[in-house]
Design a protein around this motif. Structure first.
Motif, PDB file in Angstrom:
ATOM      1  N   HIS A  18     -15.869 -15.501  55.694  1.00 55.19           N
ATOM      2  CA  HIS A  18     -17.020 -14.368  55.419  1.00 55.19           C
ATOM      3  C   HIS A  18     -16.979 -13.280  56.814  1.00 55.19           C
ATOM      4  CE1 HIS A  18     -20.828 -12.995  53.665  1.00 55.19           C
ATOM      5  NE2 HIS A  18     -21.069 -13.602  55.226  1.00 55.19           N
ATOM      6  N   HIS A  19     -15.917 -13.039  57.495  1.00 62.20           N
ATOM      7  CA  HIS A  19     -15.036 -11.933  58.287  1.00 62.20           C
ATOM      8  C   HIS A  19     -14.601 -10.775  57.583  1.00 62.20           C
ATOM      9  CE1 HIS A  19     -15.491  -9.200  61.687  1.00 62.20           C
ATOM     10  NE2 HIS A  19     -14.065  -9.354  61.732  1.00 62.20           N
ATOM     11  N   CYS A  20     -13.007 -11.690  57.982  1.00 65.65           N
ATOM     12  CA  CYS A  20     -12.037 -10.898  56.742  1.00 65.65           C
ATOM     13  C   CYS A  20     -11.947 -11.370  55.644  1.00 65.65           C
ATOM     14  CB  CYS A  20     -10.924 -11.158  58.083  1.00 65.65           C
ATOM     15  SG  CYS A  20     -10.643 -12.464  58.008  1.00 65.65           S
ATOM     16  N   GLY A  21     -12.249 -12.042  54.712  1.00 63.40           N
ATOM     17  CA  GLY A  21     -12.870 -11.986  53.801  1.00 63.40           C
ATOM     18  C   GLY A  21     -11.266 -13.064  53.934  1.00 63.40           C
ATOM     19  N   HIS A  22     -10.316 -13.359  54.748  1.00 56.39           N
ATOM     20  CA  HIS A  22      -8.908 -14.402  54.008  1.00 56.39           C
ATOM     21  C   HIS A  22      -9.513 -16.012  53.719  1.00 56.39           C
ATOM     22  CE1 HIS A  22      -5.751 -17.283  55.126  1.00 56.39           C
ATOM     23  NE2 HIS A  22      -6.392 -18.006  55.690  1.00 56.39           N
ATOM     24  N   SER A  23      -8.433 -16.198  52.293  1.00 57.52           N
ATOM     25  CA  SER A  23      -8.838 -17.426  51.617  1.00 57.52           C
ATOM     26  C   SER A  23      -7.846 -18.171  52.297  1.00 57.52           C
ATOM     27  CB  SER A  23      -8.540 -16.259  50.137  1.00 57.52           C
ATOM     28  OG  SER A  23      -9.032 -18.378  49.354  1.00 57.52           O
ATOM     29  N   TYR A  24      -7.926 -20.042  52.041  1.00 59.27           N
ATOM     30  CA  TYR A  24      -7.314 -20.555  52.190  1.00 59.27           C
ATOM     31  C   TYR A  24      -6.271 -21.274  50.833  1.00 59.27           C
ATOM     32  CZ  TYR A  24      -8.593 -20.984  56.483  1.00 59.27           C
ATOM     33  OH  TYR A  24      -9.227 -21.001  58.335  1.00 59.27           O
ATOM     34  N   ASP A  25      -5.371 -20.963  50.754  1.00 57.83           N
ATOM     35  CA  ASP A  25      -4.700 -21.539  49.468  1.00 57.83           C
ATOM     36  C   ASP A  25      -3.600 -22.379  49.883  1.00 57.83           C
ATOM     37  OD1 ASP A  25      -6.244 -19.352  48.387  1.00 57.83           O
ATOM     38  OD2 ASP A  25      -4.367 -17.276  48.361  1.00 57.83           O
ATOM     39  N   CYS A  26      -2.989 -23.111  49.340  1.00 56.62           N
ATOM     40  CA  CYS A  26      -1.923 -24.245  49.039  1.00 56.62           C
ATOM     41  C   CYS A  26      -1.136 -23.064  48.548  1.00 56.62           C
ATOM     42  CB  CYS A  26      -1.861 -24.806  47.808  1.00 56.62           C
ATOM     43  SG  CYS A  26      -0.630 -25.938  47.660  1.00 56.62           S
ATOM     44  N   ARG A  27      -0.169 -23.604  50.085  1.00 60.77           N
ATOM     45  CA  ARG A  27       1.799 -22.073  50.160  1.00 60.77           C
ATOM     46  C   ARG A  27       2.390 -22.298  49.078  1.00 60.77           C
ATOM     47  NH1 ARG A  27       2.708 -22.304  56.479  1.00 60.77           N
ATOM     48  NH2 ARG A  27       0.767 -21.086  56.554  1.00 60.77           N
ATOM     49  N   ARG A  28       2.329 -23.885  48.369  1.00 63.12           N
ATOM     50  CA  ARG A  28       2.832 -24.957  47.670  1.00 63.12           C
ATOM     51  C   ARG A  28       2.883 -23.937  45.272  1.00 63.12           C
ATOM     52  NH1 ARG A  28       3.836 -30.712  47.278  1.00 63.12           N
ATOM     53  NH2 ARG A  28       6.110 -30.122  46.181  1.00 63.12           N
ATOM     54  N   CYS A  29       1.571 -23.399  45.915  1.00 62.91           N
ATOM     55  CA  CYS A  29       1.050 -23.470  44.153  1.00 62.91           C
ATOM     56  C   CYS A  29       0.301 -22.263  44.262  1.00 62.91           C
ATOM     57  CB  CYS A  29      -0.223 -24.571  43.969  1.00 62.91           C
ATOM     58  SG  CYS A  29       0.385 -26.528  44.295  1.00 62.91           S
ATOM     59  N   GLU A  30      -0.180 -21.431  45.865  1.00 65.80           N
ATOM     60  CA  GLU A  30      -0.452 -20.120  45.532  1.00 65.80           C
ATOM     61  C   GLU A  30      -2.055 -20.450  44.983  1.00 65.80           C
ATOM     62  OE1 GLU A  30       2.373 -17.407  44.993  1.00 65.80           O
ATOM     63  OE2 GLU A  30       4.001 -17.899  46.151  1.00 65.80           O
ATOM     64  N   ARG A  31      -2.455 -21.734  45.289  1.00 59.65           N
ATOM     65  CA  ARG A  31      -3.949 -21.352  44.271  1.00 59.65           C
ATOM     66  C   ARG A  31      -4.397 -22.152  45.794  1.00 59.65           C
ATOM     67  NH1 ARG A  31      -4.808 -20.981  38.597  1.00 59.65           N
ATOM     68  NH2 ARG A  31      -3.012 -19.540  37.863  1.00 59.65           N
ATOM     69  N   PRO A  32      -6.405 -21.330  45.764  1.00 65.95           N
ATOM     70  CA  PRO A  32      -7.060 -21.738  46.305  1.00 65.95           C
ATOM     71  C   PRO A  32      -7.253 -23.467  46.295  1.00 65.95           C
ATOM     72  CG  PRO A  32      -8.033 -20.008  44.918  1.00 65.95           C
ATOM     73  CD  PRO A  32      -7.013 -20.774  44.605  1.00 65.95           C
ATOM     74  N   TYR A  33      -7.246 -23.852  47.949  1.00 63.20           N
ATOM     75  CA  TYR A  33      -7.473 -25.523  47.588  1.00 63.20           C
ATOM     76  C   TYR A  33      -9.074 -25.295  47.754  1.00 63.20           C
ATOM     77  CZ  TYR A  33      -3.463 -26.224  51.561  1.00 63.20           C
ATOM     78  OH  TYR A  33      -2.705 -26.402  51.739  1.00 63.20           O
ATOM     79  N   THR A  34      -9.205 -26.661  47.007  1.00 65.42           N
ATOM     80  CA  THR A  34     -10.879 -27.032  46.848  1.00 65.42           C
ATOM     81  C   THR A  34     -11.096 -28.089  48.042  1.00 65.42           C
ATOM     82  OG1 THR A  34     -10.482 -27.370  44.436  1.00 65.42           O
ATOM     83  CG2 THR A  34     -12.002 -28.713  45.095  1.00 65.42           C
ATOM     84  N   VAL A  35     -12.457 -27.676  48.080  1.00 65.90           N
ATOM     85  CA  VAL A  35     -12.789 -27.595  49.545  1.00 65.90           C
ATOM     86  C   VAL A  35     -13.767 -29.215  49.071  1.00 65.90           C
ATOM     87  CG1 VAL A  35     -14.975 -27.592  51.304  1.00 65.90           C
ATOM     88  CG2 VAL A  35     -13.653 -25.689  50.548  1.00 65.90           C
ATOM     89  N   HIS A  36     -13.003 -30.735  49.537  1.00 65.05           N
ATOM     90  CA  HIS A  36     -13.638 -31.657  49.535  1.00 65.05           C
ATOM     91  C   HIS A  36     -15.124 -32.053  51.055  1.00 65.05           C
ATOM     92  CE1 HIS A  36     -12.137 -33.003  45.712  1.00 65.05           C
ATOM     93  NE2 HIS A  36     -11.865 -32.120  46.085  1.00 65.05           N
TER      94      HIS A  36
END
Length: 723
Positions: free
Chosen positions: A432-450
């Motif tokens: 929420h501070h810098c906007g960094h998104s957690y993405d899967c490096r192998r697929c370049e898609r956001p991780y789903t939060v479980h």
């Protein structure tokens, strides 16, 4: 000395010649040496005058005295190989049960039967407080039960617990495999009187039961399509002929089996991916011997042999799960058409939301068209409405206006189904501070939060990592989720509706044998009032107490790059609407959207799927898209994206044609998956044969391209998915 052509399970589009002293019939398995390996192949025919006969290897062993693939299945294997341009050896390998691929005997293997031990009354008394174990033992009181049948009703843990206590015992004995054995038990239970439309459909199908006749049974949700199936096959079974029924999901198998078994009082063969190899082979053998009257299974059940074929039924024919997405990319519905034609038997394709391909075949008279326009039992049609959520406050993805409607239905003792097509807690985690998104490096898609498992997971490659406590980019601990998934809605509704029991149905929550069926039984027993789930809940389930369906965030499919997205959304919405108001209680459905004026939504809400589908067919015709054009896709993927692209550029050069249009190379809708960059080349033509001929001629040259061995590539004829 004889010479035979053998299909070998290798990725080469040819058969191989071997010699033998005794000539095996086509369809028999043989053990052969292939390079340094020993493989199991299948004889496809005899060769009279081979070149260089002295250099031809001899067959090591003839495994079968009689063919494991009969004339019909062997013919279908050749058709599959030619139509989908797939190596014949791999096609036959796919068609055979796993144990037969490994060279094991095709003769019936001993079956395990469970018996109740002595002192039954004492043992039952000792289980008064263990209800499931009590029910299992009670099922064995009158007569022993085959292990496969017992496991369809009770989990292995229950059976093992009773065995450890000495209350039950097992015995192995060879199966009798008596052809038409079901006629000894065949007894039609009391059946409802069909309405006028059902009666017309039943009589039409029955009258054509001795010839090939394909029918689309288009019936609104809850119109009694299964009852039409039941009454249509009654005469077929009474004549001693078999029926093969395909269902799209494992979850639909138990309820379908239950209805057919209770109606006819016969043993039903079941085939799906959760069976072990031994049980699958047993059903395959019993069907092949003509012992089973009804075989019910998922996609691969279409390969089941029948000694006395009588009819094929494909339920929910529109479902995407009938299309195999790797290896031999066949479509079970299309193969069912070919098999029914080859066997000269009728075929019924049933659905409330026909695929545009099937609907077009019905409208152009290639298929018979049977329609059920009214719900069975006087149930009213679900009233569909659009909820404009613009400027509304959303709590856990649900608008305030929607919450009040849900309260009304719950206060009347009814059930509410909330649908969101995302499992997990949220589809993304961001700082929420810098906007960094957690993405899967192998697929370049956001991780789903479980949240329940405290991890981030990629739904494309399966990769996972723990949920971080602070941002790895800026170090702040202001990590928030974006979007909603089933877990978050479950948490939110628990807070907004305290005291209301709820259940979540998604692929995470129903893992484990029989978990889904137990959950569905609990729903119908009204143990839960709030149902939260994904597409698993949309497919053919009967929920008599659900009166409200809420669909969250249906906007994504309105703007997809996939030309089939609107069709799939319309099918999903219509199927979901069918879960409400199936009994005496009227039902309603609300679609939450930021685009309430979208033509697709307006057409669905006001005119229904039938009108939408016919409009969509007109649009497809004007835009030269399937079903008015045929397609094939060559996909390429590699860790080096430039290499994958270069391969398809070279393929395009080989495929230049005046009749076939080439589109691409293009990135796939999911451009990177599992560390590989993915591209596609789309072939399109009004002439299906032109695509097939072009590819057939070009495949040897494509295979020999220098880049072909450096990338992973595949061919998909009639693709249903461009992701």
């Amino acid at each position: 000395m004889h010479f035979v052509e053998v299909a070998v399970p290798v990725p080469l589009r040819q058969t191989f010649t071997y010699s033998c002293d005794i000539l095996p019939e086509p369809g028999c398995r043989v053990s052969i040496s292939f390079g340094p390996r020993n493989l199991v192949g299948v004889v496809t025919g005899e060769l009279t005058a081979p070149e260089n006969p002295d250099k031809i290897k001899a067959i090591d062993k003839i495994i079968d005295d009689t063919p494991v693939l009969d004339r019909v299945l062997l013919k279908l294997c050749h058709w599959l190989s030619q139509y989908y341009l797939h190596p014949i050896g791999e096609v036959i390998h796919t068609v055979l049960p796993v144990l037969l691929r490994k060279g094991e005997s095709a003769s019936p293997v001993d079956e395990v039967w469970w018996h109740a031990a002595d002192n039954i009354d004492e043992n039952l008394a000792a289980l008064k407080r263990a209800k499931r174990q009590y029910a299992c033992l009670e099922a064995l009181v009158d007569e022993p039960v085959r292990e496969g049948d017992l496991k369809n009703t009770f989990p292995s843990t229950i059976i093992n617990a009773l065995e450890e206590k000495g209350f039950i015992r097992q015995e192995s004995k060879p199966p009798p495999l008596r052809p038409k054995m079901w006629l000894d038990y065949f007894d039609v239970a009391k059946k409802p009187l069909p309405d006028k439309e059902q009666a017309v459909a039943i009589s039409t199908i029955v009258q054509s039961r001795s010839r090939f006749a394909p029918y689309l049974l288009e019936g609104v949700t809850g119109s009694g399509k299964t009852e039409v199936y039941l009454q249509a096959i009654e005469d077929v079974l009474a004549e001693g002929r078999q029926v093969l029924i395909l269902v799209p999901e494992i979850g639909l198998t138990p309820q379908t089996v239950s209805r057919f078994a209770s109606r006819f009082g016969i043993d039903i063969g079941i085939l799906h991916s959760q069976l072990n190899d031994k049980d699958r082979l047993s059903v395959w053998q019993r069907a092949r011997a003509g012992e089973l009257g009804v075989i019910i299974g998922t996609r691969s059940a279409i390969f089941t042999p029948m000694k006395f074929p009588g009819m094929i039924i494909v339920d929910e024919e529109h479902d995407d799960s009938y299309k195999q997405q790797d290896g031999l990319r066949y479509h079970a519905r299309d193969l069912a058409v070919m098999r029914a034609h080859t066997e000269n038997i009728p075929l019924v394709l049933g659905t409330a939301t026909p695929s545009l391909e099937t609907l077009n075949n019905a409208l152009t008279k290639r298929y018979g068209h049977l329609q059920l326009t009214k719900r069975a039992g006087g149930a009213s049609k679900t009233h569909q409405q659009v909820l404009d959520v613009r400027d509304q406050r959303l709590q856990f993805g649900i608008a305030d206006g929607m919450l009040s409607i849900m309260r009304q239905h719950l206060s009347m003792g009814n059930q509410v189904l909330v649908f969101v097509n995302r499992r997990g807690y949220a589809p993304a985690l961001i700082c929420h501070h810098c906007g960094h998104s957690y993405d899967c490096r192998r697929c370049e898609r956001p991780y789903t939060v479980h949240r329940t498992q405290q991890r981030l997971q990629c739904h494309h490659c399966g990769g996972a990592r723990p949920i971080p406590r602070q941002c790895e980019h800026c170090g702040e601990n202001k990590l928030i989720t974006a979007g909603v998934g089933t877990e978050q809605i479950e948490d939110g509704l628990a807070k907004m509706f305290p005291g209301v029991k709820q259940i979540r149905i998604d692929s995470d929550s129903v893992r484990g044998k029989d978990k889904l069926q137990r959950s569905l039984d609990d729903i119908n027993a009204q143990k839960y009032q709030l149902l939260i789930g994904t597409q698993i809940l949309s497919k053919g389930h009967h929920f008599p107490h659900v009166t409200l369906v809420v669909v969250l965030d249906c906007d994504g499919a309105l703007f997809s790059a996939d030309f089939r997205a609107s069709e799939k959304l319309a099918q999903l919405v219509t199927q979901l609407a069918g879960r409400a108001g199936r009994a005496s209680k009227p039902g309603e459905m609300w679609l939450q959207t930021h685009n309430p004026g979208h033509p697709l939504l307006q057409d669905l809400v006001h005119n229904g799927y039938a009108h939408f589908a016919r409009q969509a067919l007109d649009e497809r015709k004007l835009s030269w898209m399937p079903p008015f054009q045929s397609q094939a896709v060559i996909r390429s993927e590699a860790t080096n994206g430039e290499l994958a692209w270069e391969f398809l550029e070279q393929v395009r050069t080989l495929l230049q044609s005046e009749v076939v249009r080439l589109n691409g190379p293009l990135p796939c809708l999911i451009e990177k998956r599992q560390g590989r960059y993915r591209f596609m080349l789309v072939l399109q033509s009004a002439q299906r044969k032109a695509i097939n001929d072009l590819l057939r001629r070009a495949l040897p040259n494509i295979t020999s391209l220098p880049t072909a061995s450096k990338v992973r590539w595949s061919l998909d004829v009639d693709p249903s998915d461009f992701s």
